[in-house]
Write an enzyme that holds these catalytic residues in place. Sequence first.
Site, PDB file in Angstrom:
ATOM      1  N   SER A   1       0.865  -1.175   0.000  1.00 19.17           N
ATOM      2  CA  SER A   1       0.000   0.000   0.000  1.00 19.17           C
ATOM      3  C   SER A   1       0.904   1.227   0.000  1.00 19.17           C
ATOM      4  O   SER A   1       1.637   1.455   0.965  1.00 19.17           O
ATOM      5  CB  SER A   1      -0.875  -0.028   1.262  1.00 19.17           C
TER       6      SER A   1
ATOM      7  N   ASP B   1      -6.983   3.147  -3.173  1.00 19.09           N
ATOM      8  CA  ASP B   1      -7.701   3.234  -1.895  1.00 19.09           C
ATOM      9  C   ASP B   1      -7.943   4.713  -1.583  1.00 19.09           C
ATOM     10  O   ASP B   1      -6.989   5.482  -1.435  1.00 19.09           O
ATOM     11  CB  ASP B   1      -6.867   2.587  -0.782  1.00 19.09           C
TER      12      ASP B   1
ATOM     13  N   GLU C   1     -10.856   0.653  -3.466  1.00 20.33           N
ATOM     14  CA  GLU C   1     -11.123   0.416  -2.040  1.00 20.33           C
ATOM     15  C   GLU C   1     -11.744   1.651  -1.393  1.00 20.33           C
ATOM     16  O   GLU C   1     -11.234   2.764  -1.524  1.00 20.33           O
ATOM     17  CB  GLU C   1      -9.791   0.056  -1.364  1.00 20.33           C
TER      18      GLU C   1
ATOM     19  N   ASP D   1     -13.465  -1.390   3.105  1.00 19.30           N
ATOM     20  CA  ASP D   1     -12.548  -1.479   4.245  1.00 19.30           C
ATOM     21  C   ASP D   1     -13.291  -0.865   5.453  1.00 19.30           C
ATOM     22  O   ASP D   1     -13.986  -1.592   6.190  1.00 19.30           O
ATOM     23  CB  ASP D   1     -11.252  -0.722   3.894  1.00 19.30           C
TER      24      ASP D   1
ATOM     25  N   LYS E   1      -9.638  -6.426   8.319  1.00 12.72           N
ATOM     26  CA  LYS E   1      -8.605  -6.024   9.276  1.00 12.72           C
ATOM     27  C   LYS E   1      -9.071  -6.543  10.627  1.00 12.72           C
ATOM     28  O   LYS E   1     -10.173  -6.201  11.072  1.00 12.72           O
ATOM     29  CB  LYS E   1      -8.461  -4.499   9.320  1.00 12.72           C
TER      30      LYS E   1
ATOM     31  N   GLY F   1      -3.906  -3.951   6.305  1.00  8.95           N
ATOM     32  CA  GLY F   1      -2.841  -3.658   7.269  1.00  8.95           C
ATOM     33  C   GLY F   1      -3.081  -2.324   7.933  1.00  8.95           C
ATOM     34  O   GLY F   1      -3.809  -1.473   7.407  1.00  8.95           O
TER      35      GLY F   1
ATOM     36  N   LYS G   1      -2.725   5.048  -2.754  1.00  9.07           N
ATOM     37  CA  LYS G   1      -3.669   5.900  -2.034  1.00  9.07           C
ATOM     38  C   LYS G   1      -4.025   7.062  -2.961  1.00  9.07           C
ATOM     39  O   LYS G   1      -3.135   7.625  -3.635  1.00  9.07           O
ATOM     40  CB  LYS G   1      -3.016   6.436  -0.754  1.00  9.07           C
TER      41      LYS G   1
ATOM     42  N   LYS H   1      -1.070  -1.042  -4.474  1.00  7.08           N
ATOM     43  CA  LYS H   1      -2.236  -0.203  -4.143  1.00  7.08           C
ATOM     44  C   LYS H   1      -1.768   1.226  -3.960  1.00  7.08           C
ATOM     45  O   LYS H   1      -0.808   1.483  -3.229  1.00  7.08           O
ATOM     46  CB  LYS H   1      -2.888  -0.780  -2.884  1.00  7.08           C
TER      47      LYS H   1
HETATM   48  O1  OSB Z   1      -6.927   2.096   4.478  1.00  7.22           O
HETATM   49  O2  OSB Z   1      -5.860   0.317   4.277  1.00  7.22           O
HETATM   50  C1  OSB Z   1      -5.951   1.422   4.791  1.00  7.22           C
HETATM   51  C2  OSB Z   1      -2.929   2.145   7.014  1.00  7.22           C
HETATM   52  C3  OSB Z   1      -3.525   2.803   8.060  1.00  7.22           C
HETATM   53  C4  OSB Z   1      -4.868   3.048   8.014  1.00  7.22           C
HETATM   54  C5  OSB Z   1      -5.633   2.622   6.922  1.00  7.22           C
HETATM   55  C6  OSB Z   1      -5.054   1.942   5.862  1.00  7.22           C
HETATM   56  C7  OSB Z   1      -3.668   1.725   5.908  1.00  7.22           C
HETATM   57  C8  OSB Z   1      -2.941   1.105   4.810  1.00  7.22           C
HETATM   58  C9  OSB Z   1      -1.570   0.571   5.124  1.00  7.22           C
HETATM   59  O3  OSB Z   1      -3.332   1.075   3.664  1.00  7.22           O
HETATM   60  C10 OSB Z   1      -1.425  -0.875   4.976  1.00  7.22           C
HETATM   61  C11 OSB Z   1      -0.134  -1.354   5.587  1.00  7.22           C
HETATM   62  O4  OSB Z   1       0.887  -1.302   4.904  1.00  7.22           O
HETATM   63  O5  OSB Z   1      -0.132  -1.784   6.763  1.00  7.22           O
HETATM   64 MG    MG Z   2      -8.088   0.898   3.163  1.00  4.41          MG
END
Ligand code: OSB
Ligand code: MG
Length: 368
Positions: free
Chosen positions: A135, A188, A213, A238, A262, A290, A163, A161
């Site tokens: 991510s 995402d 996402e 999510d 999660k 994550g 952001k 992925k």
């Molecule tokens: O939306 O998936 C998410 C991290 C913190 C809060 C929300 C998200 C995330 C990540 C990081 O996308 C995923 C990771 O590398 O742990």
């Molecule tokens: Mg997410």
Amino acid sequence: MRIEKAIVRHVEMPLKFRFRTSFGETTVKRFLLLELRSEGVSGWGECVAEEGPFFSPETVATASEMLRRFLLPLVVGRDVAGPEEFAGAARKVRGNRMAKGAVDAALWDLRARREGVSLARALGGTKEAVEVGVSLGIAPTVPELIANVRRHVEQGYRRIKLKIEPGLDVERVAAVRAEFPGIVLTVDANAAYGLADWKTLAALDAFGLDYIEQPLSHEDLVQHAELARRIETPICLDESIRSADDAEAAIELGAAKVINVKIGRVGGLTESLAIHRVAFASGIPLWCGGMLESGVGRAHNVAIASLAGFSRPGDTSSSSRYFDEDVVSPQLEATGGLMPVPKGPGSGVSIRHDVLAKVTDALEEFDA
Ligand code: OSB
Ligand code: MG
């Protein structure tokens, strides 16, 4: 299992990169680690609540308060058959799933360690290794984004992925897709859009994304279902999925074609298994999300991802991406986009007390 003692550690670990999302930026990871002790064995859980209430309504401070006042009293000084019993007792406490999730995860770890079985097998996991993706936060510039994607593609990650947020979306995705035509790519938005933005989201259909996402608000199941009728890219939820009931509703409404699980967001491994049952029955693929976890939470993530229904690459990338030194041994590292599932008892990792002592800011002890 008689739980004699609980220890809540307030931990601070610097991140190796700036992680920018549509809701904020993280450079230091501050979180809680929970240790539950029973007859010489310790079970560990990580609380994924963040400092601010921006991803979830919970924070480190609210989770620590919930643990102290309402959740740890359900286990400390008591004979607890297992995490299922705790999940039942904790139902009277509304919400606060990340705080509950830490207790649930620690109980799963503790029971598996006592029984000498791996957490993955205790949960019903079958895989020897899990496919992982990465991510990537919102980059300052397009060239920096491309360089970051290249670095991770070269490391073998099975899905990239990105952001996104309003204004840093279609052009960014177009640039990455032009440079890497063959990669499995997703985005995402962390709830940054409204249904009124659907044309921007429809413009992403051109780039062959595996899914988008959480485009809309965490409370917008019906709007996600409407968006799904207007765009071609499948929607993955999510933030909107806090329970197996939410998963069932989202699937029924057509709001989600893929679900990110999660452990903390849904209140633990017990609820994650319930989501796995719902999704498996409907043919909805899952993957493990994550929260920039330390090795404690990462090991739990890898264990749940070893179940068959977790059929898409997860966000549990190599520990060394995030931290110079992790609090567990062995460090969880992927090679060629595959992360081995630990085979040892419980989560299969042991705590590095030398590192833990360095990163612990404060410690709360709860005795029977
Ligand atoms: O939306 O998936 C998410 C991290 C913190 C809060 C929300 C998200 C995330 C990540 C990081 O996308 C995923 C990771 O590398 O742990
Ligand atoms: Mg997410």
